[in-house]
Design a protein around this motif. Structure first.
Motif, PDB file in Angstrom:
ATOM      1  N   ALA A  65      40.709  45.684   9.332  1.00 51.07           N
ATOM      2  CA  ALA A  65      41.680  46.115  10.335  1.00 51.07           C
ATOM      3  C   ALA A  65      42.450  47.337   9.855  1.00 51.07           C
ATOM      4  O   ALA A  65      42.487  47.648   8.664  1.00 51.07           O
ATOM      5  CB  ALA A  65      42.657  44.983  10.647  1.00 51.07           C
ATOM      6  N   TRP A  66      43.045  48.003  10.822  1.00 48.14           N
ATOM      7  CA  TRP A  66      43.995  49.075  10.560  1.00 48.14           C
ATOM      8  C   TRP A  66      45.354  48.627  11.099  1.00 48.14           C
ATOM      9  O   TRP A  66      45.450  48.092  12.209  1.00 48.14           O
ATOM     10  CB  TRP A  66      43.578  50.369  11.247  1.00 48.14           C
ATOM     11  CG  TRP A  66      42.401  51.039  10.623  1.00 48.14           C
ATOM     12  CD1 TRP A  66      41.105  50.897  10.978  1.00 48.14           C
ATOM     13  CD2 TRP A  66      42.422  51.965   9.534  1.00 48.14           C
ATOM     14  NE1 TRP A  66      40.306  51.665  10.177  1.00 48.14           N
ATOM     15  CE2 TRP A  66      41.082  52.347   9.280  1.00 48.14           C
ATOM     16  CE3 TRP A  66      43.431  52.523   8.749  1.00 48.14           C
ATOM     17  CZ2 TRP A  66      40.723  53.237   8.274  1.00 48.14           C
ATOM     18  CZ3 TRP A  66      43.071  53.418   7.743  1.00 48.14           C
ATOM     19  CH2 TRP A  66      41.742  53.760   7.521  1.00 48.14           C
ATOM     20  N   PHE A  67      46.364  48.866  10.292  1.00 51.23           N
ATOM     21  CA  PHE A  67      47.748  48.656  10.693  1.00 51.23           C
ATOM     22  C   PHE A  67      48.492  49.978  10.509  1.00 51.23           C
ATOM     23  O   PHE A  67      47.997  50.893   9.853  1.00 51.23           O
ATOM     24  CB  PHE A  67      48.412  47.577   9.819  1.00 51.23           C
ATOM     25  CG  PHE A  67      47.872  46.193  10.050  1.00 51.23           C
ATOM     26  CD1 PHE A  67      46.707  45.765   9.444  1.00 51.23           C
ATOM     27  CD2 PHE A  67      48.538  45.312  10.887  1.00 51.23           C
ATOM     28  CE1 PHE A  67      46.210  44.475   9.660  1.00 51.23           C
ATOM     29  CE2 PHE A  67      48.063  44.032  11.103  1.00 51.23           C
ATOM     30  CZ  PHE A  67      46.892  43.617  10.498  1.00 51.23           C
ATOM     31  N   ARG A  68      49.678  50.067  11.079  1.00 48.55           N
ATOM     32  CA  ARG A  68      50.489  51.264  10.861  1.00 48.55           C
ATOM     33  C   ARG A  68      51.954  50.885  10.788  1.00 48.55           C
ATOM     34  O   ARG A  68      52.369  49.838  11.319  1.00 48.55           O
ATOM     35  CB  ARG A  68      50.262  52.294  11.968  1.00 48.55           C
ATOM     36  CG  ARG A  68      50.751  51.877  13.340  1.00 48.55           C
ATOM     37  CD  ARG A  68      50.346  52.903  14.388  1.00 48.55           C
ATOM     38  NE  ARG A  68      50.818  52.558  15.723  1.00 48.55           N
ATOM     39  CZ  ARG A  68      50.485  53.215  16.823  1.00 48.55           C
ATOM     40  NH1 ARG A  68      49.664  54.281  16.758  1.00 48.55           N
ATOM     41  NH2 ARG A  68      50.963  52.848  17.996  1.00 48.55           N
ATOM     42  N   GLN A  69      52.712  51.739  10.140  1.00 49.93           N
ATOM     43  CA  GLN A  69      54.144  51.526  10.020  1.00 49.93           C
ATOM     44  C   GLN A  69      54.853  52.851  10.250  1.00 49.93           C
ATOM     45  O   GLN A  69      54.729  53.777   9.435  1.00 49.93           O
ATOM     46  CB  GLN A  69      54.501  50.950   8.650  1.00 49.93           C
ATOM     47  CG  GLN A  69      55.937  50.495   8.540  1.00 49.93           C
ATOM     48  CD  GLN A  69      56.155  49.579   7.353  1.00 49.93           C
ATOM     49  OE1 GLN A  69      55.308  49.447   6.470  1.00 49.93           O
ATOM     50  NE2 GLN A  69      57.312  48.912   7.320  1.00 49.93           N
ATOM     51  N   GLY A  70      55.534  52.930  11.390  1.00 49.90           N
ATOM     52  CA  GLY A  70      56.285  54.126  11.724  1.00 49.90           C
ATOM     53  C   GLY A  70      57.649  54.116  11.060  1.00 49.90           C
ATOM     54  O   GLY A  70      58.087  53.087  10.546  1.00 49.90           O
ATOM     55  N   ARG A  78      55.523  46.966  10.211  1.00 49.19           N
ATOM     56  CA  ARG A  78      54.083  47.224  10.226  1.00 49.19           C
ATOM     57  C   ARG A  78      53.477  46.536  11.439  1.00 49.19           C
ATOM     58  O   ARG A  78      53.757  45.362  11.717  1.00 49.19           O
ATOM     59  CB  ARG A  78      53.449  46.709   8.935  1.00 49.19           C
ATOM     60  CG  ARG A  78      52.042  47.193   8.699  1.00 49.19           C
ATOM     61  CD  ARG A  78      51.588  46.921   7.283  1.00 49.19           C
ATOM     62  NE  ARG A  78      52.421  47.627   6.310  1.00 49.19           N
ATOM     63  CZ  ARG A  78      52.130  47.704   5.005  1.00 49.19           C
ATOM     64  NH1 ARG A  78      51.041  47.122   4.538  1.00 49.19           N
ATOM     65  NH2 ARG A  78      52.933  48.347   4.185  1.00 49.19           N
ATOM     66  N   GLU A  79      52.613  47.255  12.158  1.00 46.44           N
ATOM     67  CA  GLU A  79      52.028  46.703  13.373  1.00 46.44           C
ATOM     68  C   GLU A  79      50.513  46.869  13.380  1.00 46.44           C
ATOM     69  O   GLU A  79      49.962  47.794  12.788  1.00 46.44           O
ATOM     70  CB  GLU A  79      52.624  47.384  14.616  1.00 46.44           C
ATOM     71  CG  GLU A  79      52.315  48.859  14.736  1.00 46.44           C
ATOM     72  CD  GLU A  79      52.830  49.471  16.036  1.00 46.44           C
ATOM     73  OE1 GLU A  79      53.431  48.757  16.858  1.00 46.44           O
ATOM     74  OE2 GLU A  79      52.610  50.683  16.234  1.00 46.44           O
ATOM     75  N   PHE A  80      49.892  45.970  14.100  1.00 52.11           N
ATOM     76  CA  PHE A  80      48.442  45.977  14.250  1.00 52.11           C
ATOM     77  C   PHE A  80      47.999  47.150  15.099  1.00 52.11           C
ATOM     78  O   PHE A  80      48.626  47.481  16.109  1.00 52.11           O
ATOM     79  CB  PHE A  80      48.001  44.659  14.889  1.00 52.11           C
ATOM     80  CG  PHE A  80      46.577  44.633  15.334  1.00 52.11           C
ATOM     81  CD1 PHE A  80      46.257  44.693  16.673  1.00 52.11           C
ATOM     82  CD2 PHE A  80      45.549  44.557  14.402  1.00 52.11           C
ATOM     83  CE1 PHE A  80      44.945  44.677  17.093  1.00 52.11           C
ATOM     84  CE2 PHE A  80      44.235  44.540  14.811  1.00 52.11           C
ATOM     85  CZ  PHE A  80      43.930  44.600  16.167  1.00 52.11           C
ATOM     86  N   VAL A  81      46.871  47.772  14.708  1.00 54.19           N
ATOM     87  CA  VAL A  81      46.289  48.872  15.476  1.00 54.19           C
ATOM     88  C   VAL A  81      44.907  48.499  16.006  1.00 54.19           C
ATOM     89  O   VAL A  81      44.650  48.573  17.208  1.00 54.19           O
ATOM     90  CB  VAL A  81      46.185  50.148  14.616  1.00 54.19           C
ATOM     91  CG1 VAL A  81      45.485  51.259  15.391  1.00 54.19           C
ATOM     92  CG2 VAL A  81      47.567  50.607  14.157  1.00 54.19           C
ATOM     93  N   ALA A  82      44.007  48.130  15.108  1.00 49.86           N
ATOM     94  CA  ALA A  82      42.630  47.844  15.515  1.00 49.86           C
ATOM     95  C   ALA A  82      41.961  46.974  14.460  1.00 49.86           C
ATOM     96  O   ALA A  82      42.350  47.015  13.290  1.00 49.86           O
ATOM     97  CB  ALA A  82      41.837  49.131  15.705  1.00 49.86           C
TER      98      ALA A  82
END
Length: 122
Positions: A35-40, A45-49
């Motif tokens: 998976a890919w996550f991101r943190q703005g 941190r949130e789920f992306v794909a």
């Protein structure tokens, strides 16, 4: 043990595209959930794909714009990001776990790559 090395981030104008890569070692990625996550800035941190077996799962915010796929020959997972928006600006992380039916939450993933900064300018 799984090692993940992410690359491909950078600065792009709104509407542009980027491709992130996550090279894995120690295990064959086809046997793992990836998976890919991101943190703005200032955000959790949130789920992306995610690539779960043969299925693909996307956050609503990126559906139709981002694509995740595995290249088993390279043991690498990619995230193609199209039509980028300023709100996509974040540090992006790839993650892996043993195949499971758990939801795609950060806590359910045990292996993490280093972050890759993506900045989208307006």
């Amino acid at each position: 043990q799984v090692q993940l090395v992410a690359s491909g981030g950078g600065l792009v104008q709104a509407g542009g595209s980027l491709r992130l890569s996550c090279a894995a070692s120690g295990r064959i990625i086809s046997t793992l959930d990836i998976a890919w996550f991101r943190q703005g800035p200032g955000k959790e941190r949130e789920f992306v794909a995610a690539a779960i077996g043969w299925s693909r799962d996307y956050a609503d915010s990126v559906k139709g714009r981002f694509i995740i796929w595995r290249d088993n020959a390279d043991n690498t997972v990619y995230l193609r990001m199209n039509s980028l928006k300023s709100e996509d600006t974040a540090v992006y992380y790839c993650a892996a776990r043993e195949a499971t039916l758990q939801p795609n939450t950060p806590g359910s993933y045990e292996y993490w790559g280093q972050g890759s900064q993506v900045t989208v300018s307006a």
